[in-house]
Design a protein around this motif. Sequence first.
Motif, PDB file in Angstrom:
ATOM      1  N   VAL A  27       0.852  -1.197   0.000  1.00 52.43           N
ATOM      2  CA  VAL A  27       0.000   0.000   0.000  1.00 52.43           C
ATOM      3  C   VAL A  27       0.883   1.241   0.000  1.00 52.43           C
ATOM      4  N   LYS A  79     -11.140   4.619   3.973  1.00 51.05           N
ATOM      5  CA  LYS A  79     -10.473   3.363   4.346  1.00 51.05           C
ATOM      6  C   LYS A  79     -11.304   2.097   4.046  1.00 51.05           C
ATOM      7  N   GLU A  80     -11.739   1.994   2.811  1.00 54.40           N
ATOM      8  CA  GLU A  80     -12.524   0.831   2.380  1.00 54.40           C
ATOM      9  C   GLU A  80     -11.805  -0.495   2.657  1.00 54.40           C
ATOM     10  N   CYS A  81     -10.484  -0.487   2.552  1.00 54.12           N
ATOM     11  CA  CYS A  81      -9.711  -1.730   2.724  1.00 54.12           C
ATOM     12  C   CYS A  81      -9.991  -2.398   4.077  1.00 54.12           C
ATOM     13  N   CYS A 126      -6.331   9.172   3.348  1.00 52.26           N
ATOM     14  CA  CYS A 126      -7.603   8.529   2.996  1.00 52.26           C
ATOM     15  C   CYS A 126      -8.560   8.609   4.187  1.00 52.26           C
ATOM     16  N   CYS A 145     -10.255   0.032  -3.448  1.00 49.92           N
ATOM     17  CA  CYS A 145      -9.522   1.220  -2.994  1.00 49.92           C
ATOM     18  C   CYS A 145      -9.802   2.370  -3.963  1.00 49.92           C
ATOM     19  N   PRO A 146     -10.437   3.440  -3.470  1.00 50.70           N
ATOM     20  CA  PRO A 146     -10.823   4.537  -4.362  1.00 50.70           C
ATOM     21  C   PRO A 146      -9.640   5.352  -4.863  1.00 50.70           C
ATOM     22  N   LYS A 147      -8.494   5.188  -4.227  1.00 53.38           N
ATOM     23  CA  LYS A 147      -7.329   6.005  -4.594  1.00 53.38           C
ATOM     24  C   LYS A 147      -6.279   5.225  -5.384  1.00 53.38           C
ATOM     25  N   ILE A 185      -1.838   1.844   7.881  1.00 49.27           N
ATOM     26  CA  ILE A 185      -2.473   0.616   7.405  1.00 49.27           C
ATOM     27  C   ILE A 185      -1.472  -0.537   7.501  1.00 49.27           C
ATOM     28  N   ALA A 196      -4.364   2.939  -4.316  1.00 50.58           N
ATOM     29  CA  ALA A 196      -3.147   2.916  -3.489  1.00 50.58           C
ATOM     30  C   ALA A 196      -2.610   1.512  -3.233  1.00 50.58           C
ATOM     31  N   ILE A 197      -3.309   0.511  -3.770  1.00 49.29           N
ATOM     32  CA  ILE A 197      -2.890  -0.869  -3.511  1.00 49.29           C
ATOM     33  C   ILE A 197      -2.234  -1.462  -4.752  1.00 49.29           C
ATOM     34  N   VAL A 236      -0.518   7.912   0.504  1.00 44.42           N
ATOM     35  CA  VAL A 236      -1.912   8.066   0.062  1.00 44.42           C
ATOM     36  C   VAL A 236      -2.853   7.624   1.183  1.00 44.42           C
ATOM     37  N   CYS A 237      -2.531   6.514   1.819  1.00 47.77           N
ATOM     38  CA  CYS A 237      -3.394   5.970   2.886  1.00 47.77           C
ATOM     39  C   CYS A 237      -3.532   6.950   4.053  1.00 47.77           C
TER      40      CYS A 237
HETATM   41  S1  SF4 Z   1      -8.828   2.403   0.979  1.00 49.52           S
HETATM   42 FE1  SF4 Z   1      -6.938   2.534  -0.232  1.00 49.52          FE
HETATM   43  S2  SF4 Z   1      -6.131   4.584   0.151  1.00 49.52           S
HETATM   44 FE2  SF4 Z   1      -7.655   4.170   1.711  1.00 49.52          FE
HETATM   45  S3  SF4 Z   1      -6.459   3.386   3.446  1.00 49.52           S
HETATM   46 FE3  SF4 Z   1      -7.150   1.619   2.259  1.00 49.52          FE
HETATM   47  S4  SF4 Z   1      -5.489   1.162   0.807  1.00 49.52           S
HETATM   48 FE4  SF4 Z   1      -5.159   3.237   1.616  1.00 49.52          FE
END
Ligand code: SF4
Length: 96
Positions: free
Chosen positions: A29, A40-42, A37, A75-77, A58, A79-80, A33-34
């Motif tokens: 990740v 935090k959908e993850c 965020c 993940c909307p960004k 995270i 980032a994964i 970016v996290c």
């Molecule tokens: S949803 Fe994506 S950007 Fe948000 S914390 Fe989780 S991994 Fe990071």
Amino acid sequence: MNDKLNKRIIEDKLSHVKYKSDKNSHIIVDEMVCEKCTTKECLYVCPARVYSEVDGKIKVEYENCLECGVCKISCPKGAITWSYPESGYGVVYKYS
Ligand code: SF4
Ligand code: SF4
């Protein structure tokens, strides 16, 4: 179906899988970016609870990954960074 029953069904299903962990994570990740965020959908979408938040960061317990791919598309960004584990590693599904 209530949450307790759902949780029990998932735990029962998880007891039918085994893992061979690589020393390198197949999930990375982007911490920068996290940090920003807010949604935090993850933390909510992973059936194996691979993602958690520790001291505002995270944490990824990739060893428990079921390789469903849901986190990556959730993940909307973006980032994964996710790839399949190296050959011979990862989850093994038992069918008996
Ligand atoms: S949803 Fe994506 S950007 Fe948000 S914390 Fe989780 S991994 Fe990071
Ligand atoms: S691929 Fe599936 S099991 Fe693995 S971390 Fe992502 S959501 Fe969890």
